[in-house]
Design a protein around this motif. Structure first.
Motif, PDB file in Angstrom:
ATOM      1  N   ASP A   1       0.825  -1.212   0.000  1.00 25.66           N
ATOM      2  CA  ASP A   1       0.000   0.000   0.000  1.00 25.66           C
ATOM      3  C   ASP A   1       0.858   1.262   0.000  1.00 25.66           C
ATOM      4  OD1 ASP A   1      -2.376  -1.538   0.087  1.00 25.66           O
ATOM      5  OD2 ASP A   1      -2.202  -1.725   2.263  1.00 25.66           O
ATOM      6  N   GLY A   2       1.951   1.227  -0.770  1.00 27.57           N
ATOM      7  CA  GLY A   2       2.788   2.404  -0.934  1.00 27.57           C
ATOM      8  C   GLY A   2       3.798   2.651   0.152  1.00 27.57           C
ATOM      9  N   ARG A   3       3.861   1.762   1.157  1.00 32.87           N
ATOM     10  CA  ARG A   3       4.798   1.931   2.257  1.00 32.87           C
ATOM     11  C   ARG A   3       5.557   0.628   2.491  1.00 32.87           C
ATOM     12  NH1 ARG A   3       4.306   6.408   1.375  1.00 32.87           N
ATOM     13  NH2 ARG A   3       3.513   8.135   2.629  1.00 32.87           N
ATOM     14  N   TYR A   4       6.788   0.744   2.979  1.00 31.67           N
ATOM     15  CA  TYR A   4       7.572  -0.452   3.254  1.00 31.67           C
ATOM     16  C   TYR A   4       7.220  -1.050   4.604  1.00 31.67           C
ATOM     17  CZ  TYR A   4      10.544   0.087  -0.813  1.00 31.67           C
ATOM     18  OH  TYR A   4      11.002   0.152  -2.105  1.00 31.67           O
ATOM     19  N   VAL A   5       7.084  -2.365   4.579  1.00 33.28           N
ATOM     20  CA  VAL A   5       6.826  -3.136   5.787  1.00 33.28           C
ATOM     21  C   VAL A   5       7.946  -4.159   5.919  1.00 33.28           C
ATOM     22  CG1 VAL A   5       5.255  -4.722   6.947  1.00 33.28           C
ATOM     23  CG2 VAL A   5       4.335  -2.841   5.561  1.00 33.28           C
ATOM     24  N   GLU A   6       8.561  -4.224   7.086  1.00 30.86           N
ATOM     25  CA  GLU A   6       9.649  -5.168   7.296  1.00 30.86           C
ATOM     26  C   GLU A   6       9.122  -6.597   7.261  1.00 30.86           C
ATOM     27  OE1 GLU A   6      13.327  -5.971  10.448  1.00 30.86           O
ATOM     28  OE2 GLU A   6      12.085  -4.169  10.618  1.00 30.86           O
TER      29      GLU A   6
END
Length: 214
Positions: free
Chosen positions: A164-169
């Motif tokens: 959703d347009g953001r980085y998730v670890e």
């Protein structure tokens, strides 16, 4: 601007920030710096960062890149490695040069192309940043929609996936699911410091083959 830029000497491990750099100036600076240089650049809406990596940085990114190439070869996956290619998008006023980058799932879409334009071409499937002294510009990679970003810092590998347009670890790679790369890649990098590059890559390839057979 160019006269001033030529006078700037950036020592290894240091960076210089230039404010209020418009897009045309950014393009001119890139052309003036040339492709074959030691510095890396990042451009974020008027702010230009010029950084010179440390030798340790270069060693780490080369070995990790070699491990990635070996992994892709053992998995028989076609790929294109473009190193520190400049990726930029004028509409977003952003640009970045990853330490290493790979086209994997989108390899066929860029195969044979000499120039890439992110307004029509896909971004790399995976980018690598080795942060010995500098920060990773997550927001630039997010804006350019790079699906997977690896950060290697202080002996640890972090995998970030775009959601959703953001980085998730993430604990797993999008491109290499079910492989414990967060643990294994740093181990083989460290092994290379004593066993050498070739011996380490041979051992890593054997490990990959064992994983495939399980």
């Amino acid at each position: 601007m160019l006269l001033e830029l030529k006078r700037i000497q950036v020592p290894p491990g240091q960076r210089v920030l230039l404010q209020d750099v418009n897009w045309q100036e950014f393009e001119t600076i890139l052309a003036d710096l040339g492709e074959h240089r030691a510095t890396r650049i990042a451009y974020d809406r008027g702010i230009l960062e010029i950084m010179t990596p440390l030798p340790e940085h270069e060693y780490d990114k080369e070995i990790i890149g070699d491990l990635l190439k070996a992994l892709l070869e053992e998995l028989n996956i076609e790929f294109i490695s473009l190193g520190s290619t400049t990726f930029k998008n004028q509409a977003m006023a952003q640009g970045i040069e990853p330490d290493q980058c790979f086209y994997i799932k989108n390899e066929a879409r860029v195969r044979g192309k000499k120039r890439l334009d992110l307004t029509v071409d896909p971004p790399p499937d995976l980018a690598l940043e080795v942060d010995v002294t500098s920060r990773t510009h997550l927001n630039i990679y997010e804006a350019l929609k790079v699906p997977e970003l690896w950060r290697f810092d202080k002996g640890k590998l972090q995998i970030n996936l775009l959601q959703d347009g953001r980085y998730v670890e993430s604990q797993e790679s999008l491109n290499f699911p079910n492989l414990p790369l967060i643990k294994v890649i740093p181990q083989y990098l460290e092994q290379s410091r004593t066993a050498g590059r070739n011996g380490t890559l041979k051992a890593f390839r054997l490990w990959v083959r064992e994983q495939i057979q399980q």
